[in-house]
Scaffold this motif. Sequence first.
Motif, PDB file in Angstrom:
ATOM      1  N   ALA A 170       2.512   2.028   6.531  1.00 27.96           N
ATOM      2  CA  ALA A 170       3.967   1.958   6.517  1.00 27.96           C
ATOM      3  C   ALA A 170       4.553   3.360   6.681  1.00 27.96           C
ATOM      4  O   ALA A 170       3.834   4.356   6.636  1.00 27.96           O
ATOM      5  CB  ALA A 170       4.445   1.323   5.218  1.00 27.96           C
ATOM      6  N   ASN A 171       5.881   3.430   6.834  1.00 29.06           N
ATOM      7  CA  ASN A 171       6.525   4.717   7.060  1.00 29.06           C
ATOM      8  C   ASN A 171       7.893   4.766   6.358  1.00 29.06           C
ATOM      9  O   ASN A 171       8.926   4.576   6.988  1.00 29.06           O
ATOM     10  CB  ASN A 171       6.696   4.960   8.560  1.00 29.06           C
ATOM     11  CG  ASN A 171       7.035   6.403   8.884  1.00 29.06           C
ATOM     12  OD1 ASN A 171       7.630   7.109   8.081  1.00 29.06           O
ATOM     13  ND2 ASN A 171       6.650   6.839  10.079  1.00 29.06           N
ATOM     14  N   PRO A 172       7.900   5.017   5.040  1.00 26.60           N
ATOM     15  CA  PRO A 172       9.175   5.049   4.312  1.00 26.60           C
ATOM     16  C   PRO A 172      10.110   6.152   4.786  1.00 26.60           C
ATOM     17  O   PRO A 172      11.329   6.003   4.723  1.00 26.60           O
ATOM     18  CB  PRO A 172       8.747   5.256   2.854  1.00 26.60           C
ATOM     19  CG  PRO A 172       7.352   5.800   2.925  1.00 26.60           C
ATOM     20  CD  PRO A 172       6.742   5.221   4.152  1.00 26.60           C
ATOM     21  N   ILE A 215      -4.834  -8.380  12.233  1.00 28.74           N
ATOM     22  CA  ILE A 215      -4.226  -9.584  11.653  1.00 28.74           C
ATOM     23  C   ILE A 215      -4.489  -9.499  10.156  1.00 28.74           C
ATOM     24  O   ILE A 215      -5.627  -9.676   9.707  1.00 28.74           O
ATOM     25  CB  ILE A 215      -4.830 -10.878  12.227  1.00 28.74           C
ATOM     26  CG1 ILE A 215      -4.708 -10.900  13.750  1.00 28.74           C
ATOM     27  CG2 ILE A 215      -4.141 -12.098  11.604  1.00 28.74           C
ATOM     28  CD1 ILE A 215      -3.296 -10.902  14.270  1.00 28.74           C
ATOM     29  N   ARG A 216      -3.458  -9.181   9.380  1.00 25.10           N
ATOM     30  CA  ARG A 216      -3.664  -9.021   7.944  1.00 25.10           C
ATOM     31  C   ARG A 216      -3.833 -10.383   7.288  1.00 25.10           C
ATOM     32  O   ARG A 216      -3.107 -11.326   7.596  1.00 25.10           O
ATOM     33  CB  ARG A 216      -2.486  -8.272   7.311  1.00 25.10           C
ATOM     34  CG  ARG A 216      -2.299  -6.867   7.878  1.00 25.10           C
ATOM     35  CD  ARG A 216      -1.576  -5.928   6.933  1.00 25.10           C
ATOM     36  NE  ARG A 216      -0.251  -6.342   6.525  1.00 25.10           N
ATOM     37  CZ  ARG A 216       0.893  -5.854   7.027  1.00 25.10           C
ATOM     38  NH1 ARG A 216       0.864  -4.967   7.988  1.00 25.10           N
ATOM     39  NH2 ARG A 216       2.054  -6.267   6.564  1.00 25.10           N
ATOM     40  N   ASN A 217      -4.782 -10.470   6.376  1.00 20.22           N
ATOM     41  CA  ASN A 217      -5.001 -11.710   5.642  1.00 20.22           C
ATOM     42  C   ASN A 217      -3.894 -11.950   4.617  1.00 20.22           C
ATOM     43  O   ASN A 217      -3.456 -13.071   4.401  1.00 20.22           O
ATOM     44  CB  ASN A 217      -6.367 -11.679   4.947  1.00 20.22           C
ATOM     45  CG  ASN A 217      -7.508 -11.557   5.928  1.00 20.22           C
ATOM     46  OD1 ASN A 217      -7.486 -12.158   6.984  1.00 20.22           O
ATOM     47  ND2 ASN A 217      -8.503 -10.735   5.599  1.00 20.22           N
ATOM     48  N   LEU A 218      -3.466 -10.866   3.992  1.00 20.62           N
ATOM     49  CA  LEU A 218      -2.331 -10.875   3.070  1.00 20.62           C
ATOM     50  C   LEU A 218      -1.303  -9.897   3.608  1.00 20.62           C
ATOM     51  O   LEU A 218      -1.650  -8.785   4.006  1.00 20.62           O
ATOM     52  CB  LEU A 218      -2.756 -10.435   1.657  1.00 20.62           C
ATOM     53  CG  LEU A 218      -3.713 -11.348   0.896  1.00 20.62           C
ATOM     54  CD1 LEU A 218      -4.162 -10.663  -0.394  1.00 20.62           C
ATOM     55  CD2 LEU A 218      -3.020 -12.671   0.571  1.00 20.62           C
ATOM     56  N   CYS A 219      -0.050 -10.287   3.599  1.00 18.81           N
ATOM     57  CA  CYS A 219       0.974  -9.428   4.178  1.00 18.81           C
ATOM     58  C   CYS A 219       1.216  -8.178   3.336  1.00 18.81           C
ATOM     59  O   CYS A 219       1.743  -7.178   3.826  1.00 18.81           O
ATOM     60  CB  CYS A 219       2.280 -10.190   4.337  1.00 18.81           C
ATOM     61  SG  CYS A 219       2.184 -11.510   5.570  1.00 18.81           S
ATOM     62  N   THR A 220       0.823  -8.220   2.071  1.00 22.47           N
ATOM     63  CA  THR A 220       1.098  -7.113   1.162  1.00 22.47           C
ATOM     64  C   THR A 220       0.097  -5.972   1.250  1.00 22.47           C
ATOM     65  O   THR A 220       0.347  -4.895   0.715  1.00 22.47           O
ATOM     66  CB  THR A 220       1.119  -7.610  -0.292  1.00 22.47           C
ATOM     67  OG1 THR A 220      -0.104  -8.296  -0.566  1.00 22.47           O
ATOM     68  CG2 THR A 220       2.297  -8.552  -0.522  1.00 22.47           C
ATOM     69  N   THR A 221      -1.026  -6.193   1.912  1.00 21.29           N
ATOM     70  CA  THR A 221      -2.044  -5.162   1.938  1.00 21.29           C
ATOM     71  C   THR A 221      -2.791  -5.143   3.261  1.00 21.29           C
ATOM     72  O   THR A 221      -2.953  -6.169   3.906  1.00 21.29           O
ATOM     73  CB  THR A 221      -3.055  -5.378   0.783  1.00 21.29           C
ATOM     74  OG1 THR A 221      -4.009  -4.308   0.763  1.00 21.29           O
ATOM     75  CG2 THR A 221      -3.786  -6.694   0.924  1.00 21.29           C
ATOM     76  N   SER A 222      -3.228  -3.950   3.651  1.00 24.83           N
ATOM     77  CA  SER A 222      -4.071  -3.839   4.850  1.00 24.83           C
ATOM     78  C   SER A 222      -5.441  -4.395   4.499  1.00 24.83           C
ATOM     79  O   SER A 222      -5.887  -4.323   3.358  1.00 24.83           O
ATOM     80  CB  SER A 222      -4.183  -2.384   5.297  1.00 24.83           C
ATOM     81  OG  SER A 222      -4.600  -1.548   4.237  1.00 24.83           O
ATOM     82  N   ASP A 235       0.841  -1.197   0.000  1.00 26.76           N
ATOM     83  CA  ASP A 235       0.000   0.000   0.000  1.00 26.76           C
ATOM     84  C   ASP A 235       0.876   1.248   0.000  1.00 26.76           C
ATOM     85  O   ASP A 235       1.927   1.293   0.635  1.00 26.76           O
ATOM     86  CB  ASP A 235      -0.906   0.035   1.233  1.00 26.76           C
ATOM     87  CG  ASP A 235      -1.867  -1.150   1.280  1.00 26.76           C
ATOM     88  OD1 ASP A 235      -1.889  -1.917   0.308  1.00 26.76           O
ATOM     89  OD2 ASP A 235      -2.582  -1.295   2.284  1.00 26.76           O
ATOM     90  N   SER A 236       0.440   2.274  -0.704  1.00 23.56           N
ATOM     91  CA  SER A 236       1.192   3.525  -0.766  1.00 23.56           C
ATOM     92  C   SER A 236       0.890   4.400   0.455  1.00 23.56           C
ATOM     93  O   SER A 236      -0.283   4.513   0.849  1.00 23.56           O
ATOM     94  CB  SER A 236       0.823   4.273  -2.047  1.00 23.56           C
ATOM     95  OG  SER A 236       1.576   5.451  -2.164  1.00 23.56           O
ATOM     96  N   PRO A 237       1.907   5.025   1.076  1.00 24.63           N
ATOM     97  CA  PRO A 237       3.330   4.891   0.768  1.00 24.63           C
ATOM     98  C   PRO A 237       3.889   3.587   1.327  1.00 24.63           C
ATOM     99  O   PRO A 237       3.477   3.141   2.391  1.00 24.63           O
ATOM    100  CB  PRO A 237       3.946   6.097   1.482  1.00 24.63           C
ATOM    101  CG  PRO A 237       3.060   6.321   2.662  1.00 24.63           C
ATOM    102  CD  PRO A 237       1.672   5.955   2.203  1.00 24.63           C
ATOM    103  N   SER A 238       4.821   2.997   0.617  1.00 27.66           N
ATOM    104  CA  SER A 238       5.369   1.708   1.011  1.00 27.66           C
ATOM    105  C   SER A 238       6.826   1.836   1.455  1.00 27.66           C
ATOM    106  O   SER A 238       7.615   2.567   0.845  1.00 27.66           O
ATOM    107  CB  SER A 238       5.288   0.733  -0.161  1.00 27.66           C
ATOM    108  OG  SER A 238       5.982  -0.463   0.123  1.00 27.66           O
TER     109      SER A 238
END
Length: 322
Positions: A154-156, A314-321, A86-89
């Motif tokens: 996230a916090n780039p 608990i995220r279902n997919l690690c790549t997205t909230s 998710d942006s920002p990543s």
Amino acid sequence: MGYHKTIGTTFVPILILLLSFMNYIPCKAQLSPTFYDNTCPNALTTIRTSIRTAVSRERRMAASLIRLHFHDCFVQGCDASILLDDSPSEKTAFANNAVRGYEVIDAAKAAVESVCPGVVSCADVLAVAARDASVAVGGPSWTVRLGRRDSTSANPTQANSDLPRANMDLATLIANFNTKNLGPRDMVALSGSHTIGQARCVTFRARIYNNASDIDAGFASTRRRNCPVGPNDGDGNLAPLDLVTPNSFDNNYFRNLVQRRGLLASDQVLFSGDSTDSIVTEYSNNPRTFASDFAAAMVRMGDIDPLTGTNGVIRNLCTTSN
């Protein structure tokens, strides 16, 4: 008299119960190695199988997974924020441009989801994966405390400011780790993970071409062969962080430092006539002490600001909230 006696005999157990309840409620939910024993008893076995498979395909992946856990914990705490697309990543942060292993964590998470949907966090999968990766290449094991939850953002920016860099001097490194409540001994022990893995030419070129730097001449000459001078000349070319046993988790990294054969500047500063020299010497002489301290430091690192209780998801997919 009877009234007061009844009140007294009733009040005392209630008071004890209330005090016990207050003691039971921690200020912050605590991580526990038995967190999934009832809700997902096969979680750790499932993750271990997945990580062993990945490392058996590519030994370098062990170093990548340990590094991935480190880069996650140093930004917002151990919350799997580094895994978000998710942006920002954080994946786009300059400090993370060589981080890898995301797909291995995604696969391990998917395997756990198939046996216990919606129970095990990505942050815990990542913490367990780092331990299993170490074991897979002959490194130490440790008891992973579990119960982390996942962030939804996230916090780039923090990734670029908080993650240590390859050209940092010793004082800056010590201060950097201190902000995460990790002392100099933790820092040196965790740096020992560079006994496995590889680094890109761009991260060590300045060191191997600096005749005034504290580097063994023969080692520098060997490393120059695959790291030419010039803009963008082989920036991505890889070299093992430990030239001797690059695929085995041992204490050879520290022996290299004593011989002025640390690949990164931030490696060699750990043995440069300063306060951490004695720790490096101790680890170079005693592999068991290093292994024990590394395991303990990984546990402490895994405790950096976790989301617990009702915080996070608990995220279902690690790549997205969710």
